[in-house]
Design an enzyme around this catalytic site. Structure first.
Site, PDB file in Angstrom:
ATOM      1  N   GLU A  90      42.062 -10.950  -3.289  1.00 42.73           N
ATOM      2  CA  GLU A  90      41.759 -11.925  -2.239  1.00 42.73           C
ATOM      3  C   GLU A  90      42.684 -11.770  -1.049  1.00 42.73           C
ATOM      4  OE1 GLU A  90      41.700 -15.989  -3.811  1.00 42.73           O
ATOM      5  OE2 GLU A  90      41.557 -15.057  -5.778  1.00 42.73           O
ATOM      6  N   CYS A 103      46.735 -13.473   5.330  1.00 44.72           N
ATOM      7  CA  CYS A 103      47.496 -13.765   4.111  1.00 44.72           C
ATOM      8  C   CYS A 103      47.051 -12.757   3.047  1.00 44.72           C
ATOM      9  CB  CYS A 103      47.214 -15.200   3.663  1.00 44.72           C
ATOM     10  SG  CYS A 103      47.971 -15.603   2.084  1.00 44.72           S
ATOM     11  N   CYS A 110      49.099 -11.791 -11.747  1.00 47.86           N
ATOM     12  CA  CYS A 110      50.529 -12.031 -11.536  1.00 47.86           C
ATOM     13  C   CYS A 110      51.204 -12.272 -12.879  1.00 47.86           C
ATOM     14  CB  CYS A 110      50.711 -13.251 -10.631  1.00 47.86           C
ATOM     15  SG  CYS A 110      52.427 -13.540 -10.171  1.00 47.86           S
ATOM     16  N   CYS A 114      53.378 -19.257 -12.980  1.00 48.20           N
ATOM     17  CA  CYS A 114      53.672 -20.599 -12.467  1.00 48.20           C
ATOM     18  C   CYS A 114      52.558 -21.534 -12.953  1.00 48.20           C
ATOM     19  CB  CYS A 114      53.735 -20.588 -10.946  1.00 48.20           C
ATOM     20  SG  CYS A 114      54.985 -19.443 -10.322  1.00 48.20           S
ATOM     21  N   CYS A 117      49.304 -22.549 -10.813  1.00 55.35           N
ATOM     22  CA  CYS A 117      48.665 -21.479 -10.038  1.00 55.35           C
ATOM     23  C   CYS A 117      47.580 -20.778 -10.839  1.00 55.35           C
ATOM     24  CB  CYS A 117      49.736 -20.479  -9.623  1.00 55.35           C
ATOM     25  SG  CYS A 117      49.062 -18.972  -8.901  1.00 55.35           S
ATOM     26  N   GLY A 160      49.980 -12.610  -6.534  1.00 56.26           N
ATOM     27  CA  GLY A 160      51.031 -11.665  -6.895  1.00 56.26           C
ATOM     28  C   GLY A 160      52.378 -12.065  -6.333  1.00 56.26           C
ATOM     29  N   GLU A 161      53.391 -11.465  -6.897  1.00 54.11           N
ATOM     30  CA  GLU A 161      54.773 -11.692  -6.453  1.00 54.11           C
ATOM     31  C   GLU A 161      55.216 -10.422  -5.721  1.00 54.11           C
ATOM     32  OE1 GLU A 161      57.493 -13.903  -6.282  1.00 54.11           O
ATOM     33  OE2 GLU A 161      58.316 -12.062  -5.411  1.00 54.11           O
ATOM     34  N   SER A 192      56.703 -14.284   0.792  1.00 55.10           N
ATOM     35  CA  SER A 192      56.896 -15.451  -0.062  1.00 55.10           C
ATOM     36  C   SER A 192      57.246 -15.008  -1.472  1.00 55.10           C
ATOM     37  CB  SER A 192      55.597 -16.266  -0.074  1.00 55.10           C
ATOM     38  OG  SER A 192      55.688 -17.288  -1.022  1.00 55.10           O
ATOM     39  N   SER A 215      59.406 -20.200  -2.781  1.00 51.97           N
ATOM     40  CA  SER A 215      58.642 -21.275  -3.432  1.00 51.97           C
ATOM     41  C   SER A 215      59.605 -22.030  -4.337  1.00 51.97           C
ATOM     42  CB  SER A 215      57.502 -20.680  -4.260  1.00 51.97           C
ATOM     43  OG  SER A 215      56.615 -19.984  -3.425  1.00 51.97           O
ATOM     44  N   LEU A 216      60.052 -23.171  -3.884  1.00 50.10           N
ATOM     45  CA  LEU A 216      61.073 -23.917  -4.623  1.00 50.10           C
ATOM     46  C   LEU A 216      60.403 -24.927  -5.569  1.00 50.10           C
ATOM     47  CD1 LEU A 216      64.121 -24.205  -4.954  1.00 50.10           C
ATOM     48  CD2 LEU A 216      64.103 -25.882  -3.096  1.00 50.10           C
ATOM     49  N   HIS A 217      59.643 -25.844  -5.001  1.00 51.99           N
ATOM     50  CA  HIS A 217      58.766 -26.758  -5.747  1.00 51.99           C
ATOM     51  C   HIS A 217      59.467 -27.760  -6.665  1.00 51.99           C
ATOM     52  CE1 HIS A 217      55.693 -24.375  -3.998  1.00 51.99           C
ATOM     53  NE2 HIS A 217      55.683 -23.415  -4.888  1.00 51.99           N
ATOM     54  N   ASN A 291      47.057 -27.609  -3.920  1.00 49.30           N
ATOM     55  CA  ASN A 291      45.645 -27.273  -4.113  1.00 49.30           C
ATOM     56  C   ASN A 291      45.364 -27.344  -5.610  1.00 49.30           C
ATOM     57  OD1 ASN A 291      44.472 -26.766  -1.632  1.00 49.30           O
ATOM     58  ND2 ASN A 291      45.090 -24.633  -1.598  1.00 49.30           N
TER      59      ASN A 291
HETATM   60  S1  SF4 Z   1      54.316 -16.088  -8.208  1.00 47.45           S
HETATM   61 FE1  SF4 Z   1      52.698 -16.857  -6.821  1.00 47.45          FE
HETATM   62  S2  SF4 Z   1      50.831 -15.793  -7.504  1.00 47.45           S
HETATM   63 FE2  SF4 Z   1      52.355 -15.580  -9.152  1.00 47.45          FE
HETATM   64  S3  SF4 Z   1      51.896 -17.264 -10.586  1.00 47.45           S
HETATM   65 FE3  SF4 Z   1      53.531 -17.967  -9.160  1.00 47.45          FE
HETATM   66  S4  SF4 Z   1      52.426 -18.991  -7.469  1.00 47.45           S
HETATM   67 FE4  SF4 Z   1      50.920 -17.760  -8.596  1.00 47.45          FE
END
Ligand code: SF4
Length: 343
Positions: A90, A103, A110, A114, A117, A160-161, A192, A215-217, A291
């Site tokens: 995507e 993007c 991945c 997470c 996700c 993906g990371e 990211s 991505s801290l969250h 989301n």
């Molecule tokens: S690193 Fe990004 S794509 Fe991989 S599981 Fe976490 S949020 Fe999803």
């Protein structure tokens, strides 16, 4: 066979020399591939016919198939693209005031799992090559060029990371930055990461001024361990040290992404903890209403909670913005479209 879209101009020079050709042919080929986006060697009309024939025997040009475009409102378009080995990936096109942003995904699936996700749910398939990552941007650019626009910003924030596929992801950024191609400034690129500390440190030493988005969250290890398994390997204190190192090496501020999940990480206490954690970090917080995905019970925080959370950070002098929600109506939570397609 050599994948020519995977090569920087300097590498194309070397490849030309290996074929007994002058190195400047490499610049011509790079321009045909990245600026004119031709699909075949026969379209490279300033190359001698004999060279075009040699290229057909020794090389190829990666090109993703556009399987679908899902148009949302506010100028968002989600692309479902297919690789040569039938993997679906995507990419998303977004229109902001400052231009078109692409993007991009960096992996098929991945490994990071997470819990909020969609991409993590079915696990990892394979890394994308630099040429595939670049081609996601080129497929989007091809569409917007018809409207007289161009891709001006890149975010590696799709599936993906990127730091788990470091070499290909960073090479793609170098290719997209090259003046012979799309020539997108590094300052208009964002990478990211979920928090791969060694990758952040390596990127810092690369000294390219891309924006690092972490991505801290969550403001505590307990909560972050639940949301992001990577935190058990690289806890928050190590992550923030790496963020500081990135800032020292590049002079760039770090952005912290924080997806607000109802009753999980969105309380006043979480906001005060986050404000305390980020004091002195010179970072910027992006609050993102989650989301939601079908497979999890997580729900997005209501607007009143999002605003309250932002106010606590603002009162503590932490720069904060609430990100515009562009993706929800085109299933733009990462991995969702791909999963629908693959079922
Ligand atoms: S690193 Fe990004 S794509 Fe991989 S599981 Fe976490 S949020 Fe999803």
């Amino acid at each position: 066979m050599e994948d020519l879209k995977n090569l920087l101009p300097s590498e194309l020079h070397g490849f030309m020399e290996s074929l007994g050709e002058p190195s400047y042919r490499g610049d011509q080929i790079f321009s045909w591939i990245h600026k004119h986006r031709v699909p075949s060697f026969d379209d490279m009309t300033n190359l001698p016919v004999a060279l075009r024939q040699k290229l057909k025997e020794t090389a190829y040009i990666t090109r993703l198939d556009v399987r679908s475009r899902s148009e949302g409102n506010k100028g968002t378009v989600k692309y479902l693209l297919e690789t040569h080995d039938n993997n679906a990936i995507e990419a998303v096109r977004m229109e902001y005031r400052h231009g078109i942003t692409a993007c991009l995904s960096t992996q098929v699936g991945c490994k990071m799992a997470c819990s909020f996700c969609a991409s993590g749910i079915e696990g990892f398939v394979r890394n994308l090559s630099a040429s595939e990552i670049v081609d996601e941007a080129l497929r989007i650019h091809e569409d917007v060029a018809l409207l007289g626009a161009h891709v001006g910003n890149i975010v590696l924030m799709g599936t993906g990371e990127p730091l788990d596929n470091y070499d290909a992801s960073i090479k793609a950024l170098y290719i997209l930055n090259d003046k012979g191609g799309l020539e997108i400034s590094f300052r208009r690129m964002t990478l990211s990461t979920c928090g791969l500390v060694p990758g952040i440190r390596r990127l810092a030493e690369e000294k390219i001024p891309v924006t690092l988005s972490i991505s801290l969250h969550a403001p505590t290890d307990d909560t972050r361990d639940l949301l992001m398994p990577i935190n058990r390997q690289y806890p928050i204190v190590e992550l923030l040290e790496a963020a500081s190192y990135y800032r020292e090496c590049t002079g760039r501020r770090v952005t912290f992404e924080y997806a607000l999940i109802r009753d999980v990480n969105d309380s006043d206490t979480h906001a005060y903890q986050l404000a305390k954690l980020l004091q002195g970090q010179l970072g910027h917080v992006n609050l993102i209403p989650l989301n939601p995905i079908e497979e999890r019970d997580y729900a997005r925080s209501p607007a009143v909670r999002v605003n309250r959370f932002a106010k606590i950070l603002d009162d503590a002098s932490i720069p904060v913005t609430i990100r515009r929600d562009l993706g929800l109506d085109v299933h733009a939570a990462c991995g969702q479209l791909r999963r629908r397609y693959c079922r």
